[in-house]
Scaffold this motif. Structure first.
Motif, PDB file in Angstrom:
ATOM      1  N   TYR A 121       0.910  -1.205   0.119  1.00 34.22           N
ATOM      2  CA  TYR A 121       0.017  -0.084   0.020  1.00 34.22           C
ATOM      3  C   TYR A 121       0.778   1.269  -0.020  1.00 34.22           C
ATOM      4  O   TYR A 121       0.666   2.109  -0.703  1.00 34.22           O
ATOM      5  CB  TYR A 121      -1.020   0.105   1.262  1.00 34.22           C
ATOM      6  N   TYR A 122       1.790   1.290   0.827  1.00 39.77           N
ATOM      7  CA  TYR A 122       2.712   2.542   0.834  1.00 39.77           C
ATOM      8  C   TYR A 122       3.653   2.579  -0.335  1.00 39.77           C
ATOM      9  O   TYR A 122       4.014   3.800  -0.924  1.00 39.77           O
ATOM     10  CB  TYR A 122       3.320   2.474   2.239  1.00 39.77           C
ATOM     11  N   VAL A 123       4.064   1.595  -0.735  1.00 44.20           N
ATOM     12  CA  VAL A 123       4.679   1.907  -2.193  1.00 44.20           C
ATOM     13  C   VAL A 123       3.794   2.566  -3.077  1.00 44.20           C
ATOM     14  O   VAL A 123       4.389   3.279  -3.756  1.00 44.20           O
ATOM     15  CB  VAL A 123       5.334   0.614  -2.574  1.00 44.20           C
ATOM     16  N   ARG A 174       3.344   4.184  11.542  1.00 44.09           N
ATOM     17  CA  ARG A 174       3.977   5.301  11.176  1.00 44.09           C
ATOM     18  C   ARG A 174       5.473   4.895  10.841  1.00 44.09           C
ATOM     19  O   ARG A 174       6.012   5.371   9.875  1.00 44.09           O
ATOM     20  CB  ARG A 174       3.849   6.227  12.402  1.00 44.09           C
ATOM     21  N   GLU A 175       5.938   4.144  11.744  1.00 41.50           N
ATOM     22  CA  GLU A 175       7.298   3.815  11.251  1.00 41.50           C
ATOM     23  C   GLU A 175       7.440   3.061   9.938  1.00 41.50           C
ATOM     24  O   GLU A 175       8.470   3.169   9.279  1.00 41.50           O
ATOM     25  CB  GLU A 175       7.955   2.827  12.576  1.00 41.50           C
ATOM     26  N   LEU A 176       6.670   1.958   9.769  1.00 40.66           N
ATOM     27  CA  LEU A 176       6.714   1.427   8.620  1.00 40.66           C
ATOM     28  C   LEU A 176       6.469   2.270   7.393  1.00 40.66           C
ATOM     29  O   LEU A 176       7.182   2.150   6.420  1.00 40.66           O
ATOM     30  CB  LEU A 176       5.498   0.423   8.398  1.00 40.66           C
ATOM     31  N   LYS A 177       5.564   3.206   7.381  1.00 44.26           N
ATOM     32  CA  LYS A 177       5.450   3.995   6.359  1.00 44.26           C
ATOM     33  C   LYS A 177       6.806   4.899   6.030  1.00 44.26           C
ATOM     34  O   LYS A 177       7.106   5.191   5.021  1.00 44.26           O
ATOM     35  CB  LYS A 177       4.346   5.131   6.908  1.00 44.26           C
ATOM     36  N   LEU A 183       9.844   4.297   6.794  1.00 46.75           N
ATOM     37  CA  LEU A 183      10.789   3.313   6.421  1.00 46.75           C
ATOM     38  C   LEU A 183      10.613   2.901   4.984  1.00 46.75           C
ATOM     39  O   LEU A 183      11.458   3.046   3.959  1.00 46.75           O
ATOM     40  CB  LEU A 183      10.788   1.787   7.126  1.00 46.75           C
ATOM     41  N   VAL A 184       9.267   2.711   4.307  1.00 47.75           N
ATOM     42  CA  VAL A 184       9.213   2.661   2.965  1.00 47.75           C
ATOM     43  C   VAL A 184       9.548   3.833   2.190  1.00 47.75           C
ATOM     44  O   VAL A 184      10.205   3.727   1.108  1.00 47.75           O
ATOM     45  CB  VAL A 184       7.662   2.241   2.812  1.00 47.75           C
ATOM     46  N   GLN A 185       9.036   4.881   2.795  1.00 50.95           N
ATOM     47  CA  GLN A 185       9.603   6.178   2.008  1.00 50.95           C
ATOM     48  C   GLN A 185      11.070   6.623   1.898  1.00 50.95           C
ATOM     49  O   GLN A 185      11.604   6.744   0.777  1.00 50.95           O
ATOM     50  CB  GLN A 185       8.990   7.367   2.713  1.00 50.95           C
ATOM     51  N   ARG A 186      11.834   6.037   3.090  1.00 51.34           N
ATOM     52  CA  ARG A 186      13.201   6.237   2.996  1.00 51.34           C
ATOM     53  C   ARG A 186      13.846   5.157   1.927  1.00 51.34           C
ATOM     54  O   ARG A 186      14.757   5.554   1.219  1.00 51.34           O
ATOM     55  CB  ARG A 186      13.692   5.962   4.331  1.00 51.34           C
ATOM     56  N   LEU A 187      13.362   3.961   2.048  1.00 50.24           N
ATOM     57  CA  LEU A 187      13.908   2.946   1.009  1.00 50.24           C
ATOM     58  C   LEU A 187      13.342   3.186  -0.650  1.00 50.24           C
ATOM     59  O   LEU A 187      14.421   2.889  -1.239  1.00 50.24           O
ATOM     60  CB  LEU A 187      13.381   1.518   1.453  1.00 50.24           C
ATOM     61  N   LEU A 188      12.498   3.960  -0.740  1.00 48.72           N
ATOM     62  CA  LEU A 188      12.226   4.391  -2.109  1.00 48.72           C
ATOM     63  C   LEU A 188      12.949   5.434  -2.801  1.00 48.72           C
ATOM     64  O   LEU A 188      13.443   5.679  -3.782  1.00 48.72           O
ATOM     65  CB  LEU A 188      10.628   4.651  -2.426  1.00 48.72           C
ATOM     66  N   ILE A 189      13.367   6.565  -1.732  1.00 49.85           N
ATOM     67  CA  ILE A 189      14.150   7.504  -1.930  1.00 49.85           C
ATOM     68  C   ILE A 189      15.649   7.190  -2.239  1.00 49.85           C
ATOM     69  O   ILE A 189      16.269   7.648  -3.059  1.00 49.85           O
ATOM     70  CB  ILE A 189      14.120   8.744  -0.702  1.00 49.85           C
ATOM     71  N   LEU A 190      16.093   6.355  -1.102  1.00 48.50           N
ATOM     72  CA  LEU A 190      17.525   6.153  -1.042  1.00 48.50           C
ATOM     73  C   LEU A 190      18.067   5.004  -2.091  1.00 48.50           C
ATOM     74  O   LEU A 190      19.152   4.931  -2.749  1.00 48.50           O
ATOM     75  CB  LEU A 190      18.100   5.768   0.143  1.00 48.50           C
ATOM     76  N   GLY A 191      17.146   4.069  -2.435  1.00 51.07           N
ATOM     77  CA  GLY A 191      17.634   2.897  -3.435  1.00 51.07           C
ATOM     78  C   GLY A 191      17.559   3.210  -4.767  1.00 51.07           C
ATOM     79  O   GLY A 191      16.671   4.079  -5.281  1.00 51.07           O
ATOM     80  N   GLY A 192      18.203   2.409  -5.587  1.00 53.45           N
ATOM     81  CA  GLY A 192      18.109   2.853  -7.071  1.00 53.45           C
ATOM     82  C   GLY A 192      17.632   1.554  -7.905  1.00 53.45           C
ATOM     83  O   GLY A 192      17.276   1.599  -9.133  1.00 53.45           O
ATOM     84  N   GLU A 193      17.616   0.245  -7.397  1.00 58.65           N
ATOM     85  CA  GLU A 193      17.369  -0.922  -7.975  1.00 58.65           C
ATOM     86  C   GLU A 193      15.886  -1.094  -7.930  1.00 58.65           C
ATOM     87  O   GLU A 193      15.228  -0.728  -6.857  1.00 58.65           O
ATOM     88  CB  GLU A 193      17.987  -2.149  -7.359  1.00 58.65           C
ATOM     89  N   VAL A 230      16.752  -3.979   3.612  1.00 61.03           N
ATOM     90  CA  VAL A 230      15.957  -3.714   4.632  1.00 61.03           C
ATOM     91  C   VAL A 230      16.764  -4.042   5.797  1.00 61.03           C
ATOM     92  O   VAL A 230      16.179  -3.272   7.138  1.00 61.03           O
ATOM     93  CB  VAL A 230      14.857  -4.873   4.527  1.00 61.03           C
ATOM     94  N   ASP A 231      17.504  -4.979   6.070  1.00 61.96           N
ATOM     95  CA  ASP A 231      18.228  -5.290   7.083  1.00 61.96           C
ATOM     96  C   ASP A 231      19.114  -4.300   7.768  1.00 61.96           C
ATOM     97  O   ASP A 231      19.172  -3.732   8.901  1.00 61.96           O
ATOM     98  CB  ASP A 231      19.131  -6.629   7.114  1.00 61.96           C
ATOM     99  N   ALA A 232      19.760  -3.570   6.719  1.00 58.86           N
ATOM    100  CA  ALA A 232      20.538  -2.156   7.113  1.00 58.86           C
ATOM    101  C   ALA A 232      19.730  -1.150   7.749  1.00 58.86           C
ATOM    102  O   ALA A 232      20.176  -0.569   8.543  1.00 58.86           O
ATOM    103  CB  ALA A 232      21.333  -1.891   5.799  1.00 58.86           C
ATOM    104  N   ALA A 233      18.586  -1.148   7.016  1.00 59.77           N
ATOM    105  CA  ALA A 233      17.616   0.086   7.301  1.00 59.77           C
ATOM    106  C   ALA A 233      17.187  -0.236   8.873  1.00 59.77           C
ATOM    107  O   ALA A 233      17.147   0.646   9.603  1.00 59.77           O
ATOM    108  CB  ALA A 233      16.235   0.130   6.352  1.00 59.77           C
ATOM    109  N   VAL A 234      16.936  -1.596   9.126  1.00 61.64           N
ATOM    110  CA  VAL A 234      16.407  -1.694  10.601  1.00 61.64           C
ATOM    111  C   VAL A 234      17.543  -1.577  11.573  1.00 61.64           C
ATOM    112  O   VAL A 234      17.263  -1.167  12.499  1.00 61.64           O
ATOM    113  CB  VAL A 234      15.645  -3.272  10.265  1.00 61.64           C
ATOM    114  N   ARG A 235      18.602  -2.178  11.111  1.00 59.69           N
ATOM    115  CA  ARG A 235      19.679  -1.936  12.001  1.00 59.69           C
ATOM    116  C   ARG A 235      20.049  -0.307  12.510  1.00 59.69           C
ATOM    117  O   ARG A 235      20.535  -0.144  13.416  1.00 59.69           O
ATOM    118  CB  ARG A 235      20.833  -2.531  11.515  1.00 59.69           C
TER     119      ARG A 235
END
Length: 456
Positions: free
Chosen positions: A321-323, A355-358, A360-370, A378-383
């Motif tokens: 949903y958040y993607v 809210r935390e999941l939302k 995190l999804v936003q951060r992964l979409l902004i920072l990732g390229g693949e 995901v593991d790096a983001a959670v750590r």
């Protein structure tokens, strides 16, 4: 929802009575006033949804009333001017002052009804658009297919059909506003306004003014309670409300009316109140921070929202949903989670909940390229989240004087708590158990600027 309330102001009794009868036949609630003084009193007694205003009256003309009622650069409700002696200059002046339209006498009742309908629709649409911009595209309904969420949705749909106050409990980030909006959208008041008030964001000395409005001479400022007339008033983080405002709200709910600040006559209440908090209100009552009468008035129908860890099976659907949400609303590039990445998310505890999941999804979409979001990513983001939560506490040098070591710890501790409270000083004060004035003093002493702390 109650009928739209229209105030008809005209010094000719035949016109007043005719317009009143026709509008009432169309289902509107109508009050009439024969002059400016009566119009002021009617407007003070109840906030109109629309005003039909004659220009030429014996005491004060309609243009003068328009200027008097203007709040800054707008009127608090649509105003349609009426006149049998209008000129182009008068019509232009009325429009400049914010009047919706100008109708000439003798009145065409078909045109009058059409103009009233269009004015109310335009006002309703403008409020909806403003509310959407303010809320930054709030989610319309809860997401999830788990038994927990489905049972909760069914409960809220049942509650929505009744008009009793609702108190929503849940940890920060569980979606209290989403459920309040879902409740409103499926209630008989759905066509009315949904007015949300972030109680913690209002300065304590302004809370009563913000909620209940004010009167000063002939000038009336309508508070959030009246702005929500015919709809729902949502009070977020209710426990942040000061005791004076709590007392006024308790009285309004008990008596069905309230006094504006500076007012002498009561104003009727026509609103459903939905309130939310993450605190234990029974405990707040016990220690004297919350009024017992208000607690019982609002806790007629409690709704308890579960933390995300209690319906972790909804994580994949929430991720999808958040993607889609960020791709559609913010134009971010689409990426999808691998099955391993989703499983890692399902095994995370989510202390910040949805809210935390939302975020995190936003951060992964902004920072990732693949195109794929992998397990390692995901593991790096959670750590990273976990590292921030424990940042630097264990690295304070032990050879410092006690005062300096304590200051370093306090700064690190307060910075982390401030992030988790999303920059809300009222929530921070509650979380760390400090009075707000003392907290501000402590933040200044440690060199923490509340306006810039989240950027550090």
């Amino acid at each position: 929802m109650s009928a739209s309330y229209i105030l008809v102001v005209d010094d000719e009794p035949d016109i007043r009575d005719l317009v009143k009868d026709i509008l009432e036949d169309e289902g509107y609630a109508v009050t009439t006033a024969q002059n400016a003084a009566a119009a002021r009193e009617a407007r003070r007694a109840q906030r109109p949804d629309l005003i039909l205003l004659d220009i030429w009256m014996p005491d004060t003309d309609g243009i003068s009333l328009l200027k008097e009622w203007s709040e800054g650069d707008h009127l608090p409700c649509p105003v349609i001017m009426m006149s049998g002696h209008g000129t182009v200059e008068t019509a232009v002046e009325a429009t400049r002052l914010g009047a919706y339209d100008f109708i000439e006498k003798p009145l065409s009742m078909a045109k009058l009804l059409l103009t009233v309908e269009r004015a109310l629709d335009a006002d309703r649409l403008a409020k909806e658009n403003l509310n959407l911009r303010r809320q930054q595209r709030i989610i319309a309904e809860p997401v999830g297919r788990s038994e927990v969420v489905q049972r909760l949705r069914a409960q809220v749909l049942r509650i929505a059909q009744h008009d009793a106050p609702v108190l929503i409990f849940g940890e920060p980030g569980t979606g209290k506003e989403v459920y309040a909006r879902f409740l409103h959208a499926h209630s008989p008041r759905r066509a009315g306004p949904f007015i949300d008030v972030g109680v913690g964001s209002i300065a304590r000395e302004n809370a009563s003014l913000e909620l209940f409005g004010s009167e000063q001479g002939d000038r009336v400022h309508y508070g959030r309670l009246e702005q929500a007339s015919g709809g729902t008033l949502f009070l977020d983080e209710l426990a942040d409300m000061d005791l004076e405002a709590q007392a006024k709200l308790a009285s309004a709910l008990e008596n069905g009316s309230f006094l504006r600040i500076g007012g002498k006559e009561p104003v009727r209440v026509n609103v459903r109140v939905a309130a939310a908090t993450h605190r234990d209100l029974e405990q707040e009552v016990a220690v004297g921070h919350f009024r017992e009468d208000l607690y019982y008035q609002l806790n007629v129908v409690p709704i308890k929202l579960p933390p995300l860890r209690d319906h972790i099976e909804d994580v994949p659907e929430l991720l999808n949903y958040y993607v889609g949400y960020f791709v559609d609303q913010e134009g971010l590039t689409y990426r999808h989670f691998t099955l391993a990445a989703q499983n890692r998310m399902r095994n995370y505890n989510w202390p910040g909940n949805i809210r935390e999941l939302k975020n995190l999804v936003q951060r992964l979409l902004i920072l990732g390229g693949e195109e794929e979001i992998t397990l390692d990513e995901v593991d790096a983001a959670v750590r990273g989240i976990t590292a921030v939560k424990n940042q630097e506490v264990g690295t304070i040098p032990l050879n410092l004087p006690l005062r300096e070591a304590r200051e370093q710890f306090e700064r690190t501790y307060l910075m982390q708590q401030f992030r988790e409270c999303e920059g809300n000083v009222a929530r921070l004060a509650d979380r760390v158990g400090m009075e707000r004035t003392n907290l501000y003093r402590k933040l200044r002493a440690l060199g923490i600027d509340p306006k810039k702390a989240l950027d550090e």
